[in-house]
Motif scaffolding. Structure first.
Motif, short mmCIF file in Angstrom:
data_model
loop_
_atom_site.label_atom_id
_atom_site.label_comp_id
_atom_site.label_asym_id
_atom_site.label_seq_id
_atom_site.Cartn_x
_atom_site.Cartn_y
_atom_site.Cartn_z
N MET A 197 34.39 118.83 13.73
CA MET A 197 34.59 118.60 12.30
C MET A 197 36.11 118.49 12.08
SD MET A 197 31.54 119.09 10.51
CE MET A 197 31.71 120.09 9.03
N ALA A 198 36.49 118.15 10.86
CA ALA A 198 37.92 118.03 10.58
C ALA A 198 38.18 118.58 9.17
CB ALA A 198 38.36 116.57 10.69
N CYS A 199 37.81 119.83 8.97
CA CYS A 199 37.89 120.40 7.61
C CYS A 199 39.35 120.57 7.17
CB CYS A 199 37.18 121.74 7.56
SG CYS A 199 35.46 121.65 8.12
N VAL A 200 39.64 120.04 6.01
CA VAL A 200 41.04 120.06 5.54
C VAL A 200 41.51 121.47 5.21
CG1 VAL A 200 41.00 117.69 4.65
CG2 VAL A 200 40.34 119.59 3.13
N PHE A 201 40.55 122.39 5.01
CA PHE A 201 40.90 123.76 4.63
C PHE A 201 40.74 124.73 5.80
CE2 PHE A 201 36.53 122.75 3.46
CZ PHE A 201 35.83 123.70 4.21
N LYS A 227 43.96 126.81 -4.32
CA LYS A 227 44.17 128.22 -4.67
C LYS A 227 42.98 129.03 -4.19
CE LYS A 227 47.16 127.84 -8.68
NZ LYS A 227 47.23 126.39 -8.95
N LYS A 228 43.12 130.35 -4.23
CA LYS A 228 42.00 131.22 -3.82
C LYS A 228 40.87 131.13 -4.84
CE LYS A 228 44.28 134.81 -1.17
NZ LYS A 228 44.55 136.24 -1.07
N LEU A 229 39.72 131.58 -4.45
CA LEU A 229 38.56 131.61 -5.34
C LEU A 229 38.79 132.66 -6.43
CD1 LEU A 229 35.49 130.67 -5.54
CD2 LEU A 229 34.95 132.78 -4.32
N LEU A 282 33.75 127.70 -1.76
CA LEU A 282 34.99 126.96 -2.02
C LEU A 282 35.31 127.00 -3.50
CD1 LEU A 282 34.37 123.78 0.18
CD2 LEU A 282 35.90 125.70 0.68
N PRO A 283 36.56 127.21 -3.87
CA PRO A 283 36.92 127.25 -5.29
C PRO A 283 36.52 125.95 -6.00
CG PRO A 283 38.83 127.72 -3.89
CD PRO A 283 37.72 127.33 -2.99
N ASN A 284 36.09 126.10 -7.22
CA ASN A 284 35.79 124.94 -8.08
C ASN A 284 34.72 124.01 -7.53
OD1 ASN A 284 37.78 125.70 -10.02
ND2 ASN A 284 39.30 125.09 -8.52
N TYR A 314 38.00 132.71 1.30
CA TYR A 314 38.73 131.43 1.27
C TYR A 314 40.19 131.63 0.84
CZ TYR A 314 40.29 126.77 0.20
OH TYR A 314 41.01 125.61 0.18
N PHE A 315 41.08 131.02 1.58
CA PHE A 315 42.47 130.87 1.11
C PHE A 315 42.91 129.47 1.52
CE2 PHE A 315 42.72 132.79 5.34
CZ PHE A 315 43.64 131.98 5.99
N PRO A 316 43.75 128.85 0.73
CA PRO A 316 44.16 127.48 1.08
C PRO A 316 45.00 127.47 2.35
CG PRO A 316 45.37 128.26 -0.84
CD PRO A 316 44.37 129.32 -0.52
N ALA A 317 44.60 126.62 3.29
CA ALA A 317 45.33 126.51 4.55
C ALA A 317 45.34 125.04 4.95
CB ALA A 317 44.64 127.35 5.63
N TYR A 318 46.15 124.74 5.94
CA TYR A 318 46.19 123.41 6.55
C TYR A 318 46.45 122.34 5.48
CZ TYR A 318 44.70 119.77 9.94
OH TYR A 318 44.63 118.69 10.77
N LYS A 319 45.49 121.42 5.25
CA LYS A 319 45.76 120.34 4.30
C LYS A 319 45.19 120.63 2.90
CE LYS A 319 45.62 116.81 7.90
NZ LYS A 319 44.82 115.74 8.50
N ALA A 320 44.71 121.85 2.68
CA ALA A 320 44.03 122.15 1.40
C ALA A 320 44.96 121.96 0.20
CB ALA A 320 43.50 123.57 1.43
N PHE A 321 46.27 122.06 0.45
CA PHE A 321 47.21 121.93 -0.67
C PHE A 321 47.26 120.50 -1.20
CE2 PHE A 321 48.46 125.54 1.89
CZ PHE A 321 48.48 126.54 0.91
N ASP A 322 46.72 119.57 -0.45
CA ASP A 322 46.66 118.18 -0.93
C ASP A 322 45.46 117.95 -1.85
OD1 ASP A 322 48.81 117.73 0.70
OD2 ASP A 322 47.63 116.93 2.36
N TYR A 323 44.63 118.96 -2.00
CA TYR A 323 43.41 118.84 -2.82
C TYR A 323 43.51 119.91 -3.92
CZ TYR A 323 41.85 116.11 1.16
OH TYR A 323 41.75 115.16 2.14
#
Ligand code: SF4
Length: 284
Positions: A67-71, A258-260, A215-217, A244-253
């Motif tokens: 898989m290639a999960c952005v988070f 942000k955290k839940l 996942l948040p939201n 959940y915490f934002p990691a890797y590419k999650a900041f682009d989404y």
């Protein structure tokens, strides 16, 4: 056992990605060749109580991922492969035995799908040398049904994610269109081959735990995941994950950057409670 190896030689179709690359020569989308690559192994105490127990789960983290999960919170291992070691099946078997000697309750294979053909060989070797603790297959569930079928004499416990019911989210965050279709078929096969979670002295010996990271939201997605589980799995044991915490590419989404928040988490807990769900909560 159906010959898993045939799915790898010269044209890899080991997982639903069906890259059809010769992994003896180059990497597929899982970023690995036809060789075992491990990032680390150790006793792990952060899994669900019947998996970690008091002595720890003998966890082996494999490098790469199909898989290639952005988070991805394991992204240095799964996506960037910043540090890993190439070993053969005999060395992997020795690691399993070392973990057993250190009193691990089980062997916990983290992200094993793209190495499953080699892992089975290592299990065979280790069992001949005395490995007798349960084997946990800790997976995204993006696995082919025929692979799960072929693992029935190798795997005792499935720790199976069900990440998305929403197709567009699977595409957006993990780069796969058919996640829900593939993962639900795989999970049904896991249930068929291993049944309900069975405990002995509060430790898992066989069965299925379905994990879902909130996942948040994306609360509607989580509710749909829970709906599917209660409709299709008999007496499911679910592990709801809040960490959940934002990691890797999650900041682009922005929606997952942000955290839940507590109100969303409480909403899911309330929904799960109404559905009568049994299982575990992981908050850290
Ligand atoms: S295991 Fe890797 S190379 Fe093989 S099909 Fe899956 S992603 Fe592609």
């Amino acid at each position: 056992m159906f010959d898993i190896e045939k799915l790898v030689s010269r044209s890899c179709r080991l997982c639903p990605r069906n890259c059809k690359v010769d992994r003896n020569k180059r990497e597929g989308l899982c970023k690995t060749k036809n060789q075992i690559e491990i990032a680390s192994f150790n006793l792990h105490f952060g899994e669900e109580p019947p998996i970690s127990g008091t002595q720890g789960s003998g966890t082996v983290f494999f490098a790469g991922c199909n898989m290639a999960c952005v988070f991805c919170q394991n992204y240095p291992i799964s996506q960037l492969k910043s540090a890993y070691k190439v070993i053969d099946e005999y060395a992997l078997a020795d690691i399993f035995l070392d973990l057993q000697n250190r009193k691990a309750h089980n062997i916990n294979l983290v992200t094993p799908s793209h190495f499953v053909h080699l892992i089975c060989k290592a299990i065979d070797i280790a069992r001949q040398k005395g490995l007798n603790i349960p084997i946990c297959y800790n997976t995204s569930s993006y696995d082919k049904v025929e692979i799960i079928e072929s693992l029935k004499d190798y795997v005792d416990i499935y720790l199976a994610d069900l990440k998305y019911a929403d197709k567009s989210l699977a595409k957006r965050y993990s780069g796969v269109n058919d996640y829900f279709e593939v993962a639900t078929k795989a999970i049904l096969k896991m249930q068929e081959t291993k049944g309900h979670l069975t405990l002995q002295n509060n430790l898992a010996t066989k069965g299925l735990i379905i994990r879902h990271l909130i996942l948040p939201n994306n609360i509607d997605n989580s509710k749909r995941v829970l709906d599917w589980i209660v409709n299709y799995i008999e007496n499911p044991i679910i592990s709801l994950m809040r960490q959940y915490f934002p990691a890797y590419k999650a900041f682009d989404y922005p929606e997952i950057s942000k955290k839940l928040i507590t109100t969303q988490w409480n909403g899911i807990l309330e929904y799960a409670y109404k559905l009568g769900i049994d299982g575990f909560i992981q908050v850290a």
